[in-house]
Structure formats: structure tokens, C-alpha cells
Design a protein around this motif. Structure first.
Motif, PDB file in Angstrom:
ATOM      1  N   LYS A 178       0.814  -1.218   0.000  1.00 15.11           N
ATOM      2  CA  LYS A 178       0.000   0.000   0.000  1.00 15.11           C
ATOM      3  C   LYS A 178       0.850   1.271   0.000  1.00 15.11           C
ATOM      4  N   ASN A 179       2.178   1.113  -0.027  1.00 12.60           N
ATOM      5  CA  ASN A 179       3.085   2.268  -0.007  1.00 12.60           C
ATOM      6  C   ASN A 179       2.779   3.194   1.169  1.00 12.60           C
ATOM      7  N   THR A 180       2.579   2.595   2.317  1.00 12.47           N
ATOM      8  CA  THR A 180       2.172   3.367   3.484  1.00 12.47           C
ATOM      9  C   THR A 180       2.960   2.936   4.716  1.00 12.47           C
ATOM     10  N   VAL A 181       3.323   3.905   5.528  1.00 15.25           N
ATOM     11  CA  VAL A 181       3.968   3.650   6.813  1.00 15.25           C
ATOM     12  C   VAL A 181       3.055   4.211   7.904  1.00 15.25           C
ATOM     13  N   TYR A 182       3.042   3.530   9.026  1.00 14.04           N
ATOM     14  CA  TYR A 182       2.145   3.877  10.125  1.00 14.04           C
ATOM     15  C   TYR A 182       2.937   4.142  11.410  1.00 14.04           C
ATOM     16  N   LEU A 183       2.337   4.914  12.285  1.00 13.75           N
ATOM     17  CA  LEU A 183       2.892   5.094  13.623  1.00 13.75           C
ATOM     18  C   LEU A 183       1.743   4.987  14.621  1.00 13.75           C
ATOM     19  N   GLN A 184       1.730   3.899  15.355  1.00 17.06           N
ATOM     20  CA  GLN A 184       0.746   3.706  16.408  1.00 17.06           C
ATOM     21  C   GLN A 184       1.313   4.293  17.693  1.00 17.06           C
ATOM     22  N   MET A 185       0.589   5.235  18.261  1.00 13.27           N
ATOM     23  CA  MET A 185       1.069   5.919  19.463  1.00 13.27           C
ATOM     24  C   MET A 185       0.094   5.642  20.605  1.00 13.27           C
ATOM     25  N   ASN A 186       0.593   4.999  21.633  1.00 16.70           N
ATOM     26  CA  ASN A 186      -0.218   4.661  22.805  1.00 16.70           C
ATOM     27  C   ASN A 186       0.315   5.384  24.038  1.00 16.70           C
ATOM     28  N   SER A 187      -0.495   5.413  25.068  1.00 21.69           N
ATOM     29  CA  SER A 187      -0.096   6.043  26.338  1.00 21.69           C
ATOM     30  C   SER A 187       0.491   7.429  26.113  1.00 21.69           C
ATOM     31  N   LEU A 188      -0.196   8.211  25.329  1.00 20.30           N
ATOM     32  CA  LEU A 188       0.333   9.521  24.952  1.00 20.30           C
ATOM     33  C   LEU A 188       0.448  10.454  26.152  1.00 20.30           C
ATOM     34  N   LYS A 189       1.488  11.263  26.093  1.00 19.35           N
ATOM     35  CA  LYS A 189       1.787  12.224  27.156  1.00 19.35           C
ATOM     36  C   LYS A 189       1.763  13.631  26.571  1.00 19.35           C
ATOM     37  N   SER A 190       1.628  14.619  27.435  1.00 18.79           N
ATOM     38  CA  SER A 190       1.595  16.001  26.950  1.00 18.79           C
ATOM     39  C   SER A 190       2.871  16.352  26.199  1.00 18.79           C
ATOM     40  N   GLU A 191       3.982  15.751  26.607  1.00 20.51           N
ATOM     41  CA  GLU A 191       5.259  16.039  25.930  1.00 20.51           C
ATOM     42  C   GLU A 191       5.363  15.418  24.545  1.00 20.51           C
ATOM     43  N   ASP A 192       4.387  14.618  24.156  1.00 22.92           N
ATOM     44  CA  ASP A 192       4.344  14.078  22.798  1.00 22.92           C
ATOM     45  C   ASP A 192       3.703  15.069  21.829  1.00 22.92           C
ATOM     46  N   THR A 193       3.159  16.153  22.348  1.00 17.68           N
ATOM     47  CA  THR A 193       2.560  17.169  21.483  1.00 17.68           C
ATOM     48  C   THR A 193       3.611  17.742  20.538  1.00 17.68           C
ATOM     49  N   ALA A 194       3.318  17.674  19.241  1.00 18.40           N
ATOM     50  CA  ALA A 194       4.283  18.111  18.229  1.00 18.40           C
ATOM     51  C   ALA A 194       3.660  17.961  16.845  1.00 18.40           C
ATOM     52  N   VAL A 195       4.341  18.509  15.870  1.00 20.31           N
ATOM     53  CA  VAL A 195       4.035  18.176  14.484  1.00 20.31           C
ATOM     54  C   VAL A 195       4.870  16.953  14.124  1.00 20.31           C
ATOM     55  N   TYR A 196       4.224  15.942  13.602  1.00 17.99           N
ATOM     56  CA  TYR A 196       4.877  14.684  13.246  1.00 17.99           C
ATOM     57  C   TYR A 196       5.075  14.614  11.736  1.00 17.99           C
ATOM     58  N   PHE A 197       6.286  14.260  11.347  1.00 20.26           N
ATOM     59  CA  PHE A 197       6.667  14.177   9.938  1.00 20.26           C
ATOM     60  C   PHE A 197       7.099  12.756   9.602  1.00 20.26           C
ATOM     61  N   CYS A 198       6.729  12.298   8.423  1.00 26.67           N
ATOM     62  CA  CYS A 198       7.308  11.068   7.917  1.00 26.67           C
ATOM     63  C   CYS A 198       8.399  11.436   6.912  1.00 26.67           C
ATOM     64  N   ALA A 199       9.354  10.539   6.772  1.00 27.02           N
ATOM     65  CA  ALA A 199      10.488  10.795   5.900  1.00 27.02           C
ATOM     66  C   ALA A 199      11.006   9.483   5.333  1.00 27.02           C
ATOM     67  N   ALA A 200      11.627   9.582   4.174  1.00 28.53           N
ATOM     68  CA  ALA A 200      12.148   8.412   3.473  1.00 28.53           C
ATOM     69  C   ALA A 200      13.653   8.529   3.313  1.00 28.53           C
ATOM     70  N   ASP A 201      14.331   7.414   3.482  1.00 27.82           N
ATOM     71  CA  ASP A 201      15.793   7.372   3.419  1.00 27.82           C
ATOM     72  C   ASP A 201      16.240   6.253   2.493  1.00 27.82           C
ATOM     73  N   ARG A 202      16.882   6.594   1.390  1.00 25.05           N
ATOM     74  CA  ARG A 202      17.326   5.597   0.420  1.00 25.05           C
ATOM     75  C   ARG A 202      18.426   4.706   1.006  1.00 25.05           C
ATOM     76  N   ASP A 203      19.294   5.296   1.822  1.00 19.18           N
ATOM     77  CA  ASP A 203      20.415   4.532   2.366  1.00 19.18           C
ATOM     78  C   ASP A 203      19.992   3.713   3.571  1.00 19.18           C
ATOM     79  N   GLY A 204      19.150   4.298   4.413  1.00 18.63           N
ATOM     80  CA  GLY A 204      18.618   3.551   5.547  1.00 18.63           C
ATOM     81  C   GLY A 204      19.537   3.491   6.744  1.00 18.63           C
ATOM     82  N   GLY A 205      18.967   3.671   7.935  1.00 18.53           N
ATOM     83  CA  GLY A 205      19.682   3.325   9.147  1.00 18.53           C
ATOM     84  C   GLY A 205      20.262   4.437   9.992  1.00 18.53           C
TER      85      GLY A 205
END
Length: 122
Positions: free
Chosen positions: A75-102
């Protein structure tokens, strides 16, 4: 190349959210994928990474055991499941791709999405 993140929103502390990032314009299975986050006045930070096949995942201690990254190469899709969220998790979340990896460095990622805002209320 387009990376479209979605799924952000307002959630109470202790709650959960699932972010998605739909990718087009590249061979998705050839890229390691990562999630990063940023708050005003702070540097963008790494929160989760996944290898090309999905067989390996990486997390900093701040989110380990609470966040889970996964991918669906069909599906060409990546997911992020976030549980037990805290106030310090408040942010703008970005996905990114890396050809080299790691490396999981901001300056090492090849492509970025526009971000989705996650707000955790205490």
C-alpha cells in the motif's frame, strides 16, 4: 515524490492515535522510513524508524514501548501507532524516506512529508 501524513488530532493524555503516511513517486520498498517530530523552538527529533522490509524497527528511549512503527509495502504506506500519549508528545509529526537507511538523522533523510499535528491534552 509525495509523502502525505495524516491521522493527527487532539487526544487526552493516556490515549492513542495512529498516524499514516502515504507515499508516491518512489519505489517505496527501496526506502527505509522514519517518523520525526518537532515543537516550536526545538530541533526536529527522531521518534521511529523501520527498515525497507519492515523486519527491523528503531526507537529512542522516549517513545520505546509506547510507539510502534509499521509499514505495508503493498500500500506504499507507513504507520505510527502511538499509545499512552503524554503532553510532551505534542508536536508536528513528519514522515520521511531514506534511500540509504539506518542513520535516522534529519539531514540524512531524502524526502519529507508536510507533517500532521498531534496535540495531547493533560
Amino acid at each position: 515524490v509525495q509523502l502525505q501524513a495524516s491521522g493527527g488530532g487532539l487526544v487526552q493524555a493516556g490515549g492513542s492515535l495512529r498516524l499514516s503516511c502515504a507515499v508516491s513517486g518512489l519505489t517505496f520498498s527501496s526506502y527505509a522510513m522514519g517518523w520525526f517530530r518537532q515543537t516550536p523552538g526545538k530541533e526536529r527529533e527522531f521518534v521511529a524508524g523501520i527498515s525497507r522490509s519492515g523486519g527491523s524497527t528503531y526507537y529512542p528511549d522516549s517513545v520505546k514501548d509506547r510507539f510502534t512503527i509499521s509499514r505495508d509495502n503493498a500500500k506504499n504506506t507507513v504507520y505510527l501507532q502511538m499509545n499512552s500519549l503524554k503532553s510532551e508528545d505534542t508536536a508536528v509529526y513528519f514522515c520521511a524516506a531514506d534511500r540509504d537507511g539506518g542513520a535516522w538523522r534529519v539531514d540524512g533523510m531524502d524526502y519529507w512529508g508536510k507533517g500532521t499535528l498531534v496535540t495531547v491534552s493533560s
